[in-house]
Each structure stands twice: as C-alpha cells, then as structure tokens.
Design an enzyme around this catalytic site. Structure first.
Site, PDB file in Angstrom:
ATOM      1  N   LYS A  78       0.852  -1.204   0.000  1.00 54.01           N
ATOM      2  CA  LYS A  78       0.000   0.000   0.000  1.00 54.01           C
ATOM      3  C   LYS A  78       0.886   1.251   0.000  1.00 54.01           C
ATOM      4  O   LYS A  78       1.953   1.273   0.647  1.00 54.01           O
ATOM      5  CB  LYS A  78      -0.880  -0.031   1.249  1.00 54.01           C
ATOM      6  CG  LYS A  78      -1.953   1.054   1.330  1.00 54.01           C
ATOM      7  CD  LYS A  78      -2.833   0.807   2.575  1.00 54.01           C
ATOM      8  CE  LYS A  78      -3.928   1.875   2.700  1.00 54.01           C
ATOM      9  NZ  LYS A  78      -4.731   1.672   3.918  1.00 54.01           N
ATOM     10  N   SER A 173      -9.599   1.607   3.478  1.00 54.94           N
ATOM     11  CA  SER A 173      -8.849   2.394   2.515  1.00 54.94           C
ATOM     12  C   SER A 173      -7.780   1.605   1.741  1.00 54.94           C
ATOM     13  O   SER A 173      -7.141   2.151   0.848  1.00 54.94           O
ATOM     14  CB  SER A 173      -8.159   3.556   3.218  1.00 54.94           C
ATOM     15  OG  SER A 173      -7.267   3.067   4.175  1.00 54.94           O
ATOM     16  N   SER A 197      -9.571  -0.684   7.657  1.00 54.54           N
ATOM     17  CA  SER A 197      -9.070  -0.461   6.297  1.00 54.54           C
ATOM     18  C   SER A 197      -8.456  -1.641   5.580  1.00 54.54           C
ATOM     19  O   SER A 197      -8.200  -1.546   4.387  1.00 54.54           O
ATOM     20  CB  SER A 197      -8.052   0.687   6.319  1.00 54.54           C
ATOM     21  OG  SER A 197      -8.720   1.896   6.547  1.00 54.54           O
TER      22      SER A 197
END
Lengths: 526, 456
Positions: A78, A173, A197
């Site tokens: 990420k 997210s 997330s």
C-alpha cells in the site's frame, strides 16, 4: 503453478523444484497488471527493480539457497508504506513525487526474505476513507465488477448505462492492495488497518484480510493515521498465506517503541478437525442498523455451521459498541491533526509558490496538498484538542475507549475463544451510489463493525464467505484475543475450508493463466 | 510610598550531555556544518518514530536526585503543538502531564556585601524537571527575504528545570543559576555552558506590595550570560515598579533582554496566547523507572533504570565538596566558593598543598590572590596556566624555608609566569633574591650603605 496457488503449499514448492522461475512469476504478474490497468489498483509499478529482484531470487534458487518461502514471491505494498527509491505518495498531492530514503520495517523484512516488490497500491488519501475513492489518483475499481459472477447477476439497466458506470467499489482504505490480490496480480499485499481499512476491502474483494494485534508488527515506516490504532494489514487469497506473511513480519522492532518485547515464533496452521472445544461468541450489538438481510442470514448460517460441527455458540454482549463511532471520530481526528502538522512544505513534499511569509506558505501548501477529507479531519481534531475542549472530548473519548476495550476483556474472560461477526453492512456498492454520501458519513457507517477491534487492539480477520445475490463477495469477521493469532487463524482456516468460496472468474486472468480454472472450487456456501 | 516585593522565578533549559539525541541516533555536537547531524526522525520524515535515549533518562534522574527531587517512577510524554520553521514535526515532544522529577530544592549562597566576608545560604524550590526536545535554529536573512533553517540542534535532549518564584532579585537568580551550573557540570549531565547554548534561562518577574496578591508577571528571554541574567532581572523589576508607580499596568507578555541597551523590550513574535493543544505522545509508552525494592527479579538490567543504583554512584556535589575543603584545609567558606567557581582551581589548590610544607591556610592566599588574578588578567583557564602546581609549590617551599622574602616570592612568580621553563630556584639565583640569613654579612652590607651615604 497457477496464480491462485497457495504460497506454502504450491508456489513455493514449484519454485524450489524449478517448475516455474521467479522471473516468470514476476513477468506474468507485471503483464496482468498492465491488462488490468483499468482497475487503477496500482499507483506505481516498479517494473525494473521487480525484475531485478526476481533475477536475484532465481540465482538463489539455482544455487539451492532460497531465503525462505517468500523468496521470489511477487507482492504489492500500500502506498502509505515507505519504500526506498520508489515513490511513496499516500495518494496525496502533498507527497506526489516524494521518494523516501528508507524502507518501512515490514517492507525491509519482505525484501530481506527475497520477496519481489511489484509496486505501490492505491488508497484513499492518507488512508482516510472506506471506499478507496478519495485519493488524487482516482478511485480503485473492484475486480469483481468485471467478473462473470457479477455480470451474470447484473440487471441490464437503461441502454445509456453500460458496464463502465456499473462498477463497484473495493471498499477501503486499502482498496488497491485488496484489488491487486483479488485480481491475481500479486500473491499477497500489505495494507494498513486503523478502523477496518484492511478487513473492509478484503470482504468486498473476496480475499483474506488480517488485522494483527496492535504491537505485534512494527509500524516504523508506515505513515501514520492514528498512531494508537494503526497496524500493518495482510491481504492474501487464503488463510494459510496470511499465516506465512504474519510469520515473516511479526516481532519486536527497536525502531518502534510500541512493539512488544516478547519473542515471536512463526507457526504453521494445524488442520483443525474437531471444533467441539471451541466457544464462539456472537455479539448481539453487531446486528447493526443498516445490516443487509443477506449478510444477516449468512452470519446466522455461519453460526449454525459451528454449532452443527460441535462448537459452543453463545450470544454475547459488547454494550459500548454503539459509542464506538463517536469515540473513534474524536480520537482519530485529534491524532490526524497532530500527525499532519509535519506537512508544512519545508523539509519534503509539496511546497507552495506562495512566498509572502512562512505562515502564508504553510497555509497555501497545506490547502494545495491536502484534500477536503484530510483538511476536515485536521480542523475537527484541532478543535477537540483545544485546551477548553480537551477534557470534554479527548479525555472522555479515551475513557470510552477503555470501556469498549473492557467489553472484549469481559467476554473473553467468560470463556469465549473467538467472536464471529459480519465485516461489512452489505456487499460492495456501485461507485455512483457510494459517492452520493460524503466521506465522513460513509466512514462512520462502514467502520461500525470493524473499528472496535482497533480501539481494543485485538487481532481480527475477514474471511471470504459467499457471493451475494448480486454476485459480489461477502466476508465474515473473526475477532480473537490479544496475541492469539495462531488460534484466530486456525479457526479462520477451518471456516475457509467449510465455505469453499468460489474463485473469481476474470476474463483478463483467464487469458493469462488458463491453469487457474483447472481446479476451480464451487461456491458451496451460498 | 509603599514598599515593593519583587518576585522572580526561573525556567532553565539545560542541554543534556549525551552522544546522541533524545529520540534518535544522530550525534550531538556544537557548531557542526549545518544540517549534518540530522536523522530521518529529526527531519520529521513521515513514518519515523521516536526511540527514547537511555543516557538522557539517566542524566535527568541524576539531576533530579542532586536537586532533592522525588523521581516519578512513571512519567509520560506529550506533544506540544505549534508551527515554526525550526520545529519540523509541528510539535515538540515534552512532559507536560507527569514529568520525570518533582518537588526538589536547590541551596545557594550569596555574599551580604561585596567583600565576600559574609555569606548567607538561601533555598529555592524546584517545581519539576522534565525531558523534552530542543528545536533547530532558524536564521532570518532579511536582505534576501528568506529564513535559513539548521536542524542540527533539533531533537537534542533538554532538561527543563523549573524554579519556583522564591527569589527576589537578579543577584539571587544569578547565584542560583551558578550553583545549578556547577551541579550539572559535576554530575556531567550537562556541560551547561551558556555561551554555547547549553544552558538557557528565562526569568519570570513580577512585583507586588506586601500582603497583596502577586502582580502580573512578564517573561524575560534571550539572556546569554549569568551576568546579563542579573542585569535583565533587576532592570525588569525597576521597569515594572516605575510603570506601576506612574499609574500604568503590567502586561502579561514576553520580553527580550537587549544586552547592548541593558533593557528589556517586548518580543513581537509572541503576541497573543498560544493554545498548544497538548496531547499524549502515542508512540512512546509510559517511562517506568525502578528502585531496588521494585525491580523485578529476572529483568534484564540493560532494559531498566534503577534509581537507587544511580543514587549510589552520584559524585560529591559542590556543596559537599566545599564543606570538605573547609574541614580538611581550614580555609574559609568563601574561599571554598571561589575555588569551586573556577574550573580546575580546587584541584590545583589541593595539588599544591600536597607538594608543599606551607600550611593550606597560607597557600590559599597565593592561589586566590596571586595565581587567580594572573589568570583573570590574561583570560586564561586553570588548565592553561603557565605556572603548574609543581612550580608554585616549589616556590612556596622556598618561602616557607625562609630562603626568600614574600616580596621576592611575588617577583619570582611574575618571572615564572613568563613560562620560560626556569625553576623558582633558578630565578632566585639569577636575580639574586636570596634572603641573607648570616647576621655578620648583613651588618657588613648595612655598614657599606651607611658609609656610602656619609661619603656624599
């Protein structure tokens, strides 16, 4: 070997035996990334360095000296983890073009074990959001939007609407990481989890999403959202793989003073057959407003599954659950306001051209660098931290947080081993529908089932369970005791085996990798 | 006119003497090339985390013990937020809620008059000692309309020592700070050199009439020496008295001391009250310290700090050293103050005493009157003295044995001072300064002189 093979069981063996080379694996993933570009899962693809890492891995395999199971395995990270020499943007204008000089500890650990870093995945800006729709590089598309399973179930709407506008979100997210794993462009990915997330997009994308216990995995190099709740998250296609990743990442880091000192021993998951000694708790408060009847039914079915297999299934209560959203909002925004204070344009990142004064430069830089969501949270957080408000909001929220954490302590003390809950309120929403509400509203709604685990620091995992009526994945969540990841993953693995979640049928993947569907499992759970 | 009671409190920042910074591994060094001692954490690169430096904690514990404080076995770290170019993270890590040490005291001495013949001992309460980060430095280049930022100092460990408003004038504050400086230097917890910014003092000053509540206080900053500290405080006290007597009011403001003009002026930067939005530092667990009783049995001693262990190893503090000097050598208390006030002078004195038969009570005169004044005249430290303790002791022996007079001895000392490598005896012979002991020889010389006179 096929792209959907389990790491330990299949890919690693294939690499060792030379049936496939790291370079081949890497190239296949890179090619698939290119052909699934429309998903927008990746912000940066590090093609050159990845191929180089793959070559080096190949050398090691030739010498018969691989570094471990992860040697040569393509992974994605990420874009809020620092990666030396590779851009780290947090999907924000503030860090566009920012090349960090150091690797996050978890990234370094993966590289040290020979993993191949394919690239950095897309997210909500600075990890603030539950849709992966609010980053500066645009939203991430859920690969299931393009699956046969979803297309079959989609009712064709008016002739002016086409596939393009029907696509569904990944959740967030860590949407880019979830999409990357889901679409087979990598074998595992790192996400982050502050209020859900990692688990939220895992559920929406039909992959396994693990949130480890706070303090087990180092946060050094993870650009923080809420320091007291953030953890690096693990996204994989099966529970066994999550255990492999956990084993390679967990353990004390002197660079992170919030990691525990105790030795961590990586484990292999046993194949649980007898669940009669297990006590599964069903928290009644997780039957939350807005929970779809579909997911409620699946949750119930899962509870029955355990009961019929001999486990003790009991209803439990976590009475302070309903305060968690507000509590989270106060503590999260306060920490955000503090953590974002360093972005002033002076040392790194975006700097405005405004030169009138230092102060005006700060203001312009931060206005230009941050999106509405980030700015909104900073303003809220600063408000709560004002001297006159501190006791009323921040300290109160700390106390409520303690109550929420104590709810779990009481339940686990009463003999319950694992909690079983839904992960999300519904399956993935179409993008056009999702953006009708603002980020704050969405986050408040979507985090309700996941954020309490962050407040209590507990480990939790979302396991893909079944397809919804719309042909989209639904996941269920298991929450365990602090540092009892082995038990948590063992139960999750047993559940995974029972439900036999179907493999995604993606045209792009089929084209690249026909082996994938030779051993297709049917969706036995829905 | 009713009398005024001035009230003075102090906030002192002492830079911790350590190899590396409070929360990162970069080096601590004065006057290094700009931005050459900056780690990723110091530059506030996103994703970096603080790691507490053990040595800094030990320094704070030592200092707390030396100042008679209670050491908090559990203390906490907080973030203090404000935006400034020399504060990269936008906040400073400090200890606002629970500092490492509280409720101590510092005793210091003053002369009643200027002649140092009567000393009085006073005490100031220490409110607390807290660990915190130093900021970087910013230099304003007005010509090019730019600010230059050097982060070498950012993150260096500081001990903030807060002294309660128990002092009443510049002299008391100066004496208290001087004593604190000596204590820190003795402990080695800080080198405390004000000129190098290792010791920074801010004074809180107010005045009131006896029996009435305390007046509004001002904070005086930018004081670069102990001498200026006394001046700044006394000026500010006078300024406030004059203002109030003329019917004016005192603003709760921050003022800077202008050393050239010898006065305090309002500081433009600090207008308005700042809300620092204090918040717990989430990346640092509570700091837990142990003593012999609470130390768990199988704890790795590398991982913990034992307060009692540190206490046992504290060196003699200046007050103890002075007492010992007075007791052992029979010198006056004010002598012991001067000896300790000059770096290395006490050791020099003791070394001379060892090497000479002259009584310490006499030696001290030569040290404090002669040697010290030479050093001061030439702005030399004891270490730089061209006259070693051996040479001086040798000279004093000649004097003691009555081989020279004390006037001659002073002459010899002047010659020794030139540092030409001659011994006292050599100089005496050269300049024919020997004392004549022979009675007959003396009579002959006197007679010769008298005869010489008669011939004119």
């Amino acid at each position: 070997a096929a792209l959907n093979d389990g790491l330990r069981s299949q890919v690693s063996a294939a690499l060792k035996e030379g049936r496939v080379t790291p370079a081949e694996l890497c190239q296949r993933c890179l090619a698939l990334i290119k052909s699934t570009k429309f998903l927008n899962a990746y912000i940066t693809v590090a093609e050159e360095t990845a191929l180089k890492q793959a070559e080096e891995s190949e050398e090691r395999y030739k010498r018969g000296q691989p570094l471990g199971i992860l040697d040569g395995i393509p992974i994605a990270v990420k874009d809020n983890f620092n990666t030396a020499g590779i851009e780290t943007t947090c999907a924000s204008n503030m860090l566009k073009g920012y090349i960090s000089p150091y690797n996050a500890t978890v990234v370094q650990k993966l590289l040290d074990q020979g993993a191949v870093l394919l690239g950095k995945t897309n997210l909500d800006e600075f990890a603030m959001g539950s849709g992966s729709t609010d980053g500066v590089f645009g939203p991430v598309r859920n690969p299931w939007s393009y699956s046969k399973q979803y297309k079959e179930k989609s009712v064709p709407k008016s002739h002016s609407e086409d596939e393009e506008s029907n696509w569904v979100i990944t959740g967030g997210s860590s949407g880019g990481s979830a999409a990357a794993v889901s679409s087979f462009t990598c074998f595992a990915a790192l996400g982050s989890d502050t209020g859900g997330s990692t688990r939220n997009p895992a559920a929406h994308c039909g992959v396994v999403g693990l949130k480890p216990t706070y303090g087990l995995i180092s946060r050094h190099g993870l650009i923080p959202l809420v320091n007291s709740m953030d953890v690096p998250g693990i996204l994989t296609r099966c529970v066994d793989d999550a255990a492999v990743l956990l084993g390679s990442l967990a353990g004390h880091d002197p660079k992170d003073s919030t990691t525990i000192q105790d030795d961590f021993k990586p484990f292999e998951l046993p194949n649980l057959t007898d669940v009669s000694k297990l006590s599964i708790g069903i928290p009644k408060e997780y039957h939350a407003p807005g929970l779809s009847s579909e997911i409620l039914a699946l949750w119930s079915k899962a509870a029955d599954l355990f009961k019929n297999a001999g486990a003790k299934v009991v209803e439990v209560s976590l009475p302070h659950t309903r305060y968690s959203i507000v509590c989270y909002h106060v503590l999260c925004t306060a920490e955000v306001a503090s953590n974002m204070a360093r972005f002033d344009g002076l040392e790194y990142g975006h700097r405005s051209d405004m030169k009138d004064s230092t102060e005006s430069m700060y203001a312009a830089t931060r206005r230009e660098g941050f999106n509405d969501v980030v700015r909104g949270r900073i303003l809220s957080g600063n408000y709560f931290l004002l001297k006159q408000n501190y006791e009323k909001y921040f300290v109160k929220a700390q106390k409520v947080r303690r109550l929420i954490a104590n709810d779990f302590v009481k339940v686990f003390r009463s003999g319950v081993d694992i909690l079983l809950t839904p992960t999300t309120l519904s399956d993935a929403a179409p993008y056009t529908e999702f953006i009708q509400e603002d980020n704050r509203t969405r986050s408040a709604q979507d985090d309700i089932l996941t954020q309490a685990a962050n407040m209590a620091g507990l480990p939790a995992i979302s396991v893909p369970t079944a397809l919804s009526e719309r042909g989209l994945p639904v996941g269920l969540q298991f929450i365990g005791r602090s540092f009892q990841e082995k038990q948590l993953l063992t139960v999750a693995k047993w559940f995974e085996k029972q439900v036999q979640f179907p493999v995604i049928q993606l045209e792009e993947v089929e084209r690249h990798d026909s082996d994938v569907f030779q051993h297709q499992k049917s969706a036995s759970f829905s | 006119l009713a009398p005024w009671v001035p009230v003075v409190g102090l906030e002192i920042h002492a830079q911790i003497s350590s190899n590396s910074k409070l929360f990162s591994g970069s080096q601590v060094q004065f006057a290094a090339p700009p931005n050459s001692l900056v780690s990723f954490f110091d530059a506030s690169l996103p994703g970096t985390l603080p790691v507490l430096n053990r040595r800094c904690v030990e320094a704070a514990v030592m200092t707390g013990l030396a100042l008679n404080c209670s050491i908090n076995k559990k203390s906490l770290f907080d973030r203090k937020h404000y935006f400034y170019a020399d504060l990269p993270a936008g906040y400073q890590i400090t200890q606002q809620r629970v500092p490492i040490a509280v409720n101590g005291s510092l005793s210091y001495s003053l002369c009643i008059d200027n002649k140092m013949s009567q000393m009085v001992t006073k005490t100031v309460r220490i409110k607390q000692i807290q660990l915190e980060q130093d900021s970087g430095k910013s230099l304003h280049d007005d010509i090019r309309s730019q600010t230059l930022v050097d982060l070498n100092r950012a993150g260096v460990g500081l001990m903030e020592v807060v002294m309660e408003p128990d002092m009443c004038c510049g002299e008391e504050a100066a004496a208290a700070v001087r004593e604190l400086q000596l204590i820190l230097q003795t402990l080695g917890s800080s080198q405390a050199v004000m000129a190098e910014g290792q010791l920074r003092v801010d004074a809180n000053v107010s005045v009131h009439h006896p029996g009435e509540p305390y007046g509004v206080r001002t904070e005086v900053k930018n004081i670069n020496s102990i001498r200026f500290l006394a001046k700044a405080i006394d000026y500010e006290i006078q300024r406030q008295i004059e203002e109030l007597e003329n019917g004016g009011t005192i603003l709760n403001e921050t003022r800077a001391f202008d050393s050239k003009l010898g006065c305090t002026v309002p500081m433009r930067d600090k207008e308005g009250k700042q809300d620092y939005r204090f918040m717990p530092e989430p990346n640092l667990p509570p700091l837990v310290l142990y003593d012999a009783k609470s130390l768990p049995a199988n704890m790795n001693h590398q991982q913990v700090i034992n307060i009692d262990w540190i206490h046992e190893r504290l060196p003699d503090l200046p007050s103890v050293k002075r007492k010992k000097l007075v007791e052992e050598y029979g010198i006056l208390p004010e002598h012991s103050f001067t000896l300790l006030n000059e770096d290395g002078l006490a050791e020099f004195f003791e070394s001379v005493v060892k090497q000479t038969q002259m009584k310490p009570k006499k030696v001290i005169g030569w040290i404090l009157n002669d040697l010290l004044s030479y050093l001061k005249q030439h702005s030399l430290t004891v270490k730089e003295s061209p006259v070693s303790s051996f040479l001086l002791a040798d000279l004093l022996n000649l004097l003691e044995k009555k081989e020279i007079s004390s006037t001659a001895a002073k002459q010899v000392l002047a010659e020794l001072w030139k540092g030409e490598g001659k011994t006292a005896l050599e100089i005496v012979k050269e300049q024919k300064l020997e004392l004549l002991q022979d009675q007959k020889e003396l009579e002959q010389i006197c007679q010769a002189v008298i005869d010489g006179q008669e011939n004119e």
